[in-house]
Design an enzyme around this catalytic site. Structure first.
Site, PDB file in Angstrom:
ATOM      1  N   LYS A  42       8.745  -6.030  -5.305  1.00  0.00           N
ATOM      2  CA  LYS A  42      10.110  -6.481  -5.242  1.00  0.00           C
ATOM      3  C   LYS A  42      10.829  -5.950  -4.010  1.00  0.00           C
ATOM      4  O   LYS A  42      11.890  -6.427  -3.647  1.00  0.00           O
ATOM      5  CB  LYS A  42      10.878  -5.965  -6.474  1.00  0.00           C
ATOM      6  N   GLY A  43      10.284  -4.921  -3.414  1.00  0.00           N
ATOM      7  CA  GLY A  43      10.992  -4.186  -2.364  1.00  0.00           C
ATOM      8  C   GLY A  43      11.498  -5.026  -1.202  1.00  0.00           C
ATOM      9  O   GLY A  43      12.493  -4.683  -0.567  1.00  0.00           O
ATOM     10  N   GLU A  98       7.190  -7.438   4.322  1.00  0.00           N
ATOM     11  CA  GLU A  98       7.149  -6.210   3.518  1.00  0.00           C
ATOM     12  C   GLU A  98       8.366  -5.349   3.801  1.00  0.00           C
ATOM     13  O   GLU A  98       8.949  -5.418   4.886  1.00  0.00           O
ATOM     14  CB  GLU A  98       5.899  -5.400   3.900  1.00  0.00           C
ATOM     15  N   ASP A  99       8.704  -4.511   2.853  1.00  0.00           N
ATOM     16  CA  ASP A  99       9.806  -3.578   3.095  1.00  0.00           C
ATOM     17  C   ASP A  99       9.329  -2.322   3.820  1.00  0.00           C
ATOM     18  O   ASP A  99      10.020  -1.812   4.690  1.00  0.00           O
ATOM     19  CB  ASP A  99      10.533  -3.210   1.782  1.00  0.00           C
ATOM     20  N   ASP A 102       3.440   2.455   4.341  1.00  0.00           N
ATOM     21  CA  ASP A 102       3.318   3.891   4.165  1.00  0.00           C
ATOM     22  C   ASP A 102       1.874   4.252   4.549  1.00  0.00           C
ATOM     23  O   ASP A 102       1.555   4.388   5.732  1.00  0.00           O
ATOM     24  CB  ASP A 102       3.649   4.164   2.687  1.00  0.00           C
ATOM     25  N   LYS A 130       6.514   4.012   8.047  1.00  0.00           N
ATOM     26  CA  LYS A 130       6.378   5.476   7.982  1.00  0.00           C
ATOM     27  C   LYS A 130       5.054   5.793   8.654  1.00  0.00           C
ATOM     28  O   LYS A 130       4.054   6.064   7.988  1.00  0.00           O
ATOM     29  CB  LYS A 130       6.312   5.920   6.515  1.00  0.00           C
ATOM     30  N   PHE A 151      11.964  10.249   1.461  1.00  0.00           N
ATOM     31  CA  PHE A 151      12.034   9.289   0.356  1.00  0.00           C
ATOM     32  C   PHE A 151      13.265   8.413   0.561  1.00  0.00           C
ATOM     33  O   PHE A 151      14.389   8.859   0.361  1.00  0.00           O
ATOM     34  CB  PHE A 151      12.096   9.993  -0.999  1.00  0.00           C
ATOM     35  N   VAL A 152      13.039   7.163   0.976  1.00  0.00           N
ATOM     36  CA  VAL A 152      14.169   6.279   1.272  1.00  0.00           C
ATOM     37  C   VAL A 152      14.373   5.234   0.187  1.00  0.00           C
ATOM     38  O   VAL A 152      13.413   4.742  -0.406  1.00  0.00           O
ATOM     39  CB  VAL A 152      14.011   5.587   2.646  1.00  0.00           C
ATOM     40  N   ARG A 164      18.028  -0.358  -5.555  1.00  0.00           N
ATOM     41  CA  ARG A 164      17.599  -1.500  -4.727  1.00  0.00           C
ATOM     42  C   ARG A 164      18.771  -2.272  -4.136  1.00  0.00           C
ATOM     43  O   ARG A 164      18.665  -2.853  -3.068  1.00  0.00           O
ATOM     44  CB  ARG A 164      16.757  -2.471  -5.554  1.00  0.00           C
TER      45      ARG A 164
HETATM   46  C1  PRP Z   1       5.770  -0.330  -1.736  1.00  0.00           C
HETATM   47  C2  PRP Z   1       5.976  -1.252  -0.550  1.00  0.00           C
HETATM   48  C3  PRP Z   1       4.582  -1.623  -0.175  1.00  0.00           C
HETATM   49  C4  PRP Z   1       3.784  -0.395  -0.517  1.00  0.00           C
HETATM   50  C5  PRP Z   1       3.562   0.417   0.720  1.00  0.00           C
HETATM   51  O1  PRP Z   1       5.741  -1.103  -2.895  1.00  0.00           O
HETATM   52  O2  PRP Z   1       6.728  -2.377  -0.881  1.00  0.00           O
HETATM   53  O3  PRP Z   1       4.123  -2.737  -0.897  1.00  0.00           O
HETATM   54  O4  PRP Z   1       4.540   0.326  -1.480  1.00  0.00           O
HETATM   55  O5  PRP Z   1       2.734   1.507   0.490  1.00  0.00           O
HETATM   56  P1  PRP Z   1       1.316   1.707   1.177  1.00  0.00           P
HETATM   57  O6  PRP Z   1       1.435   1.375   2.630  1.00  0.00           O
HETATM   58  O7  PRP Z   1       1.032   3.171   0.949  1.00  0.00           O
HETATM   59  O8  PRP Z   1       0.326   0.826   0.464  1.00  0.00           O
HETATM   60  P2  PRP Z   1       5.939  -0.549  -4.354  1.00  0.00           P
HETATM   61  O9  PRP Z   1       4.582  -0.407  -4.978  1.00  0.00           O
HETATM   62  O10 PRP Z   1       6.823   0.646  -4.331  1.00  0.00           O
HETATM   63  O11 PRP Z   1       6.612  -1.750  -5.136  1.00  0.00           O
HETATM   64  P3  PRP Z   1       8.067  -2.423  -5.020  1.00  0.00           P
HETATM   65  O12 PRP Z   1       8.083  -3.173  -3.715  1.00  0.00           O
HETATM   66  O13 PRP Z   1       8.143  -3.343  -6.193  1.00  0.00           O
HETATM   67  O14 PRP Z   1       9.105  -1.332  -5.073  1.00  0.00           O
END
Ligand code: PRP
Length: 179
Positions: A42-43, A98-99, A102, A130, A151-152, A164
């Site tokens: 959802k991010g 993507e948001d 990481d 990141k 942690f953002v 959100r």
């Molecule tokens: C977050 C973000 C990416 C992923 C990044 O999603 O949206 O999909 O984590 O992490 P990585 O590079 O270590 O794989 P999250 O699982 O938090 O779900 P959300 O978007 O629903 O909050």
């Protein structure tokens, strides 16, 4: 500012200006194409909505929901498809929106999957990178902001499904997630 935040990292104005600039670059690169904009739920929803409104090329919208995090604040190393795309990406130019990147695990898996399904091209656009946390050999094609390992939350990003809807991105107080 929300009381659970230590400070604001990116203001609404900074985000708006940068998102518009990056979207214009992507739009230019996609001239003559009819890409599928894939939002990763959802991010990415707020970023997605702002980003696609700056594109002028004809677009198809689609979404996927995947998870690579558990309920904590670090990657678990497993990718689960919770909602798959509605459409077929075979022969299509795909823009993955993507948001945050990481570890890079999610995008590395998604890129591989989309290529296996026969996408003509896969362009990765992320709001945040990141970079210092990267463990996978993957880089976004377009990144709006490189951020420190904090942690953002806000502008689509959550902690336990909260924050959100904040219009800016802030750094969450440690006391909130280190209970
Ligand atoms: C977050 C973000 C990416 C992923 C990044 O999603 O949206 O999909 O984590 O992490 P990585 O590079 O270590 O794989 P999250 O699982 O938090 O779900 P959300 O978007 O629903 O909050």
């Amino acid at each position: 500012m929300h009381k659970d935040l230590e400070r604001i990292l990116l203001t609404e104005q900074q985000i708006g200006e940068r998102v518009t600039a990056v979207a214009r670059e992507v739009d230019k690169a996609m001239t003559g194409k009819r890409p599928v904009a894939v939002g990763i739920l959802k991010g990415s929803i707020i970023f997605y909505a702002d980003f696609i409104r700056c594109l002028t090329v004809p677009l198809e919208l689609d979404f996927m929901a995947v998870s690579s995090y558990g309920s904590g604040s670090t990657s678990s190393g497993k990718l689960k498809i919770k909602k798959d795309l509605d459409g077929d990406v075979k022969g299509r130019d795909v823009i993955v929106i993507e948001d945050i990147i990481d570890s890079g695990f999610t995008l590395a898996c998604l890129k591989k999957l989309l290529c296996e399904r026969g996408a003509a091209s896969v362009t990765i656009v992320t709001l945040l990178d990141k970079h210092e946390r990267r463990t996978e050999d993957i880089a976004p094609d377009y990144n709006c902001f490189e951020i420190p390992d904090e942690f953002v939350v806000g502008y689509g990003l959550d902690y336990d499904e909260e924050y959100r809807s904040l219009p800016y991105i802030g750094i969450l107080k440690r006391s909130v997630y280190q209970k």
